[in-house]
Motif scaffolding. Sequence first.
Motif, PDB file in Angstrom:
ATOM      1  N   ASP A  88      13.660  53.200  32.080  1.00 52.06           N
ATOM      2  CA  ASP A  88      11.937  53.254  32.429  1.00 52.06           C
ATOM      3  C   ASP A  88      11.172  53.614  31.402  1.00 52.06           C
ATOM      4  O   ASP A  88      11.430  54.071  30.890  1.00 52.06           O
ATOM      5  CB  ASP A  88      11.751  54.382  33.747  1.00 52.06           C
ATOM      6  CG  ASP A  88      10.552  53.908  34.105  1.00 52.06           C
ATOM      7  OD1 ASP A  88       9.397  53.131  34.934  1.00 52.06           O
ATOM      8  OD2 ASP A  88       9.705  55.398  34.175  1.00 52.06           O
TER       9      ASP A  88
ATOM     10  N   ARG B  29       7.561  56.051  35.517  1.00 49.42           N
ATOM     11  CA  ARG B  29       7.903  56.572  37.205  1.00 49.42           C
ATOM     12  C   ARG B  29       8.430  57.318  37.579  1.00 49.42           C
ATOM     13  O   ARG B  29       9.115  57.982  37.132  1.00 49.42           O
ATOM     14  CB  ARG B  29       8.370  55.135  38.101  1.00 49.42           C
ATOM     15  CG  ARG B  29       7.477  54.060  37.513  1.00 49.42           C
ATOM     16  CD  ARG B  29       7.474  52.255  37.828  1.00 49.42           C
ATOM     17  NE  ARG B  29       8.722  51.953  37.308  1.00 49.42           N
ATOM     18  CZ  ARG B  29       8.877  50.942  36.703  1.00 49.42           C
ATOM     19  NH1 ARG B  29       8.427  49.873  37.885  1.00 49.42           N
ATOM     20  NH2 ARG B  29       9.433  50.516  35.992  1.00 49.42           N
TER      21      ARG B  29
ATOM     22  N   GLN C 144      11.911  54.131  39.842  1.00 49.31           N
ATOM     23  CA  GLN C 144      13.579  54.043  39.154  1.00 49.31           C
ATOM     24  C   GLN C 144      14.163  53.632  39.369  1.00 49.31           C
ATOM     25  O   GLN C 144      15.060  52.277  39.190  1.00 49.31           O
ATOM     26  CB  GLN C 144      14.164  55.303  37.982  1.00 49.31           C
ATOM     27  CG  GLN C 144      12.205  55.488  37.393  1.00 49.31           C
ATOM     28  CD  GLN C 144      13.543  57.155  36.487  1.00 49.31           C
ATOM     29  OE1 GLN C 144      13.490  56.674  35.581  1.00 49.31           O
ATOM     30  NE2 GLN C 144      12.358  58.120  36.319  1.00 49.31           N
TER      31      GLN C 144
ATOM     32  N   ALA D 241      13.380  50.080  40.258  1.00 48.88           N
ATOM     33  CA  ALA D 241      13.476  49.138  39.189  1.00 48.88           C
ATOM     34  C   ALA D 241      14.659  48.444  38.940  1.00 48.88           C
ATOM     35  O   ALA D 241      14.809  47.501  38.512  1.00 48.88           O
ATOM     36  CB  ALA D 241      12.826  49.646  38.196  1.00 48.88           C
TER      37      ALA D 241
END
Length: 425
Positions: free
Chosen positions: A361, A365, A370, A373
């Motif tokens: 990341d 965040r 994360q 993501a």
Amino acid sequence: MKMKAPRGTVDLLPEQTVKWQYVENVLREICKTFNYEEIRTPVFEHTEVFQRGVGDTTDIVQKEMYTFDDRGGRSITLRPEGTAGVVRAYIEHKLYGSPIQPTKLFYFSQLFRYERPQQGRMRQLNQFGVEVLGSADPSVDAEVIALAMTAYKKVGLKNIKLVINSLGDTESRNAHREALIKHFTPHMDELCADCNSRLTKNPLRILDCKTDMDHPAMKNAPSVLDYLNDESKEYFTKVKTYLDALDIAYEVDPTLVRGLDYYNHTAFEIMSEAEGFGAITTLLGGGRYNGLAEQLGGPSTPGIGFGMGLERLQLALEAEKITLPIKKELDVFFVTIGDVQKETVQLIQQLRTNGLRVDKDYQERKIKAQFKAADRLRANFVVILGEEELEKNVVNVRSMETGDQIEVPIDQLVETMKTKCGGEK
């Protein structure tokens, strides 16, 4: 002014370039099995290379080249095709003197042609090509064709067709030339200006005219196959025999002449027959060009090759709805908690050095974001590192597939992840 790519050019974005990379890797591997080596030539050449090599009666030279004078007053042209530059390099670097013959080459080139942009035919186009220089053996013709057919089949194309023809040797071409002049002369008032200019310079080019392709005189024009001498007939028969031996299906098309002046003997095209592919079906074109080296100032050298349009290959894959087996997943994604960035970047570099695909990341965040993501990037594993883990000198490794999580000492992370991700890559 809103900035846009010039007309006839396109941007290839990451979701597209992964497909191109896959195809390019397949082509490189096939060339390796056929024992072809890569050559890279300049994107521009002296204009004379194409005027003498491609032929000043061709559409490419007459209408499509990007030509300019440099600051020294020299006429320079962005390459519109690949063969002439490769042959120029072959002569300049005396590759004909190598004890290993023939010289078998492949290349990836960006080409530039000023023509009306349409699907699969742009002003900046990408081409894969092969050239074999130094052999007049008809089995080489079959090998070059086999390489192309192998490539299309390897990426999954099924609806393709090979079309071949013979243009004959110089004697055969001259006899056919005289027959064409005699045939077309009574019709010149009905044909376009290009055909008129080509009648005496290179009447074979008339058969390649797009403007008058439906004129009755085109349909009953003398066939080059009727003017082949015994040597040319025998050569063409051998090429077909080798293709039969390789179990490569083909059609003989007496009207196939190709668009470049340097071709003789074998000429061929591979076309897509996929439904919805479009009006222009040619995927690849090539042929034998004995004599081209002499035109560019080199020794007598037989040659054969082809150019494969990579844009058109991608269109053919789409038309046949072929999904390439592209792996886009991530091996490891780092989820960080607190002030551990220095240690994280060090661990990431260690994993990358060992061949793993790793990311983290970069937007500060929250933990939940994360993990989202990591999911979007299709990470196989998440490595969790926070201040508490750092104090204990460990990380937590979580499988994104099962949710199982284990604690791993930091100094064992590299070996652990190499094992979990299938070994060093």
